[in-house]
Design an enzyme around this catalytic site. Sequence first.
Site, PDB file in Angstrom:
ATOM      1  CG  LEU A 107       2.650  -4.936  -0.517  1.00 53.66           C
ATOM      2  CD1 LEU A 107       1.230  -5.277  -0.108  1.00 53.66           C
ATOM      3  CD2 LEU A 107       3.659  -5.758   0.277  1.00 53.66           C
ATOM      4  CB  ILE A 108       3.682  -3.405  -7.181  1.00 56.43           C
ATOM      5  CG1 ILE A 108       2.193  -3.789  -7.174  1.00 56.43           C
ATOM      6  CG2 ILE A 108       4.226  -3.404  -8.604  1.00 56.43           C
ATOM      7  CD1 ILE A 108       1.869  -5.108  -7.855  1.00 56.43           C
ATOM      8  CB  THR A 131      -0.813   3.971  -4.442  1.00 53.80           C
ATOM      9  OG1 THR A 131       0.257   3.013  -4.380  1.00 53.80           O
ATOM     10  CG2 THR A 131      -1.592   3.926  -3.142  1.00 53.80           C
ATOM     11  CD  GLU A 137       8.381   1.194  -8.368  1.00 55.87           C
ATOM     12  OE1 GLU A 137       9.253   0.306  -8.448  1.00 55.87           O
ATOM     13  OE2 GLU A 137       8.634   2.413  -8.477  1.00 55.87           O
ATOM     14  CG  HIS A 288     -11.407   5.126   3.486  1.00 57.42           C
ATOM     15  ND1 HIS A 288     -12.045   6.012   2.631  1.00 57.42           N
ATOM     16  CD2 HIS A 288     -12.188   5.025   4.601  1.00 57.42           C
ATOM     17  CE1 HIS A 288     -13.149   6.442   3.216  1.00 57.42           C
ATOM     18  NE2 HIS A 288     -13.265   5.864   4.398  1.00 57.42           N
ATOM     19  CB  THR A 308       2.943  -3.706  10.521  1.00 55.22           C
ATOM     20  OG1 THR A 308       3.277  -2.630   9.639  1.00 55.22           O
ATOM     21  CG2 THR A 308       3.458  -5.014   9.926  1.00 55.22           C
ATOM     22  CD  GLU A 323     -11.863   3.125  13.361  1.00 54.33           C
ATOM     23  OE1 GLU A 323     -11.617   3.990  12.500  1.00 54.33           O
ATOM     24  OE2 GLU A 323     -11.121   2.914  14.350  1.00 54.33           O
ATOM     25  CB  SER A 326     -18.474   1.410  14.062  1.00 54.84           C
ATOM     26  OG  SER A 326     -17.482   2.253  13.490  1.00 54.84           O
ATOM     27  CE  LYS A 329     -16.436   3.695   5.643  1.00 56.19           C
ATOM     28  NZ  LYS A 329     -15.335   4.608   6.022  1.00 56.19           N
ATOM     29  CG  ASP A 342       6.555  -7.667   5.721  1.00 57.56           C
ATOM     30  OD1 ASP A 342       5.859  -7.294   4.768  1.00 57.56           O
ATOM     31  OD2 ASP A 342       7.793  -7.774   5.664  1.00 57.56           O
ATOM     32  CB  ALA A 343       1.534  -7.888   3.060  1.00 58.27           C
TER      33      ALA A 343
END
Length: 369
Positions: A107-108, A131, A137, A288, A308, A323, A326, A329, A342-343
């Site tokens: 995305l960057i 990341t 980038e 996460h 996606t 999830e 559960s 979080k 798609d973002a």
Amino acid sequence: MEGSLEREAPAGALAAVLKHSSTLPPESTQVRGYDFNRGVNYRALLEAFGTTGFQATNFGRAVQQVNAMIEKKLEPLSQDEDQHADLTQSRRPLTSCTIFLGYTSNLISSGIRETIRYLVQHNMVDVLVTTAGGVEEDLIKCLAPTYLGEFSLRGKELRENGINRIGNLLVPNENYCKFEDWLMPILDQMVMEQNTEGVKWTPSKMIARLGKEINNPESVYYWAQKNHIPVFSPALTDGSLGDMIFFHSYKNPGLVLDIVEDLRLINTQAIFAKCTGMIILGGGVVKHHIANANLMRNGADYAVYINTAQEFDGSDSGARPDEAVSWGKIRVDAQPVKVYADASLVFPLLVAETFAQKMDAFMHEKNED
């Protein structure tokens, strides 16, 4: 008798096809799309997504969820709550809602970089998680451009010409050579400060330093360090940055990056927040890492996922918000939203309907600070 049967439809078929319906609740929303007889009004068009159905409706719900985060964020803190701002160990002032924004590196690489930079520039989010590619980038684009290409370009021919492909984006390998030339002296300086001044480097401290060194207002991380927005990247070595750190370790060994200090810092941002919101673009470690930090406070109050990925393979990337509920979080009384899209298509529209509409309020907050 036979003639009578031929003139009447079978009773079983009639009962199956014309089964009686229960009455839906009176507050049920009717499906209705945008009427272009009204002319082209993009605000009204995006508002109509909410009653269009499918992912358009999920987009509309995401708009509501992000606006709820923003409204909470702009609420003034009581004097007692404001005095506890230092518990987060952050240089940022505490607000009524701490917003975590996570995004993957692609995305960057894309033009979403400019959308993210806008949010960071105007202090609209509080914590970033990405990341290695999501850091490098951005910096590389300050040194040399990324270009549009085609998904169908052949890898063999691109490799022969020193061109790297990211989907339908093209990055000349020369860009990474320029990045190495820019980065190596900074790594030398970091090692010197570590050895002579006792500086304990972490990924977030390194990213802040790189944002300061790039000194370019087009950069996300220029604004992040300027506005004291911490950037966490637990996988900082998994990319070109890692390559350069690897090469540098032969020339000038000894650089240490402490991920434990960063782990404490991101978890502390969640623990001592009044409430929290998560906006997560893509999956993997960024998704996460934010969610797990919010586990430390028994879950985020607001959450929007845009990706996606599907859940059938059990991946965290594809997991629906329920999830995360559960696991503690996301809070059990939250109303999280996942937009399967798609973002690069959806996120600018989401910002247009949320943060950009509240620009004046954010500017007022900044002036008061």
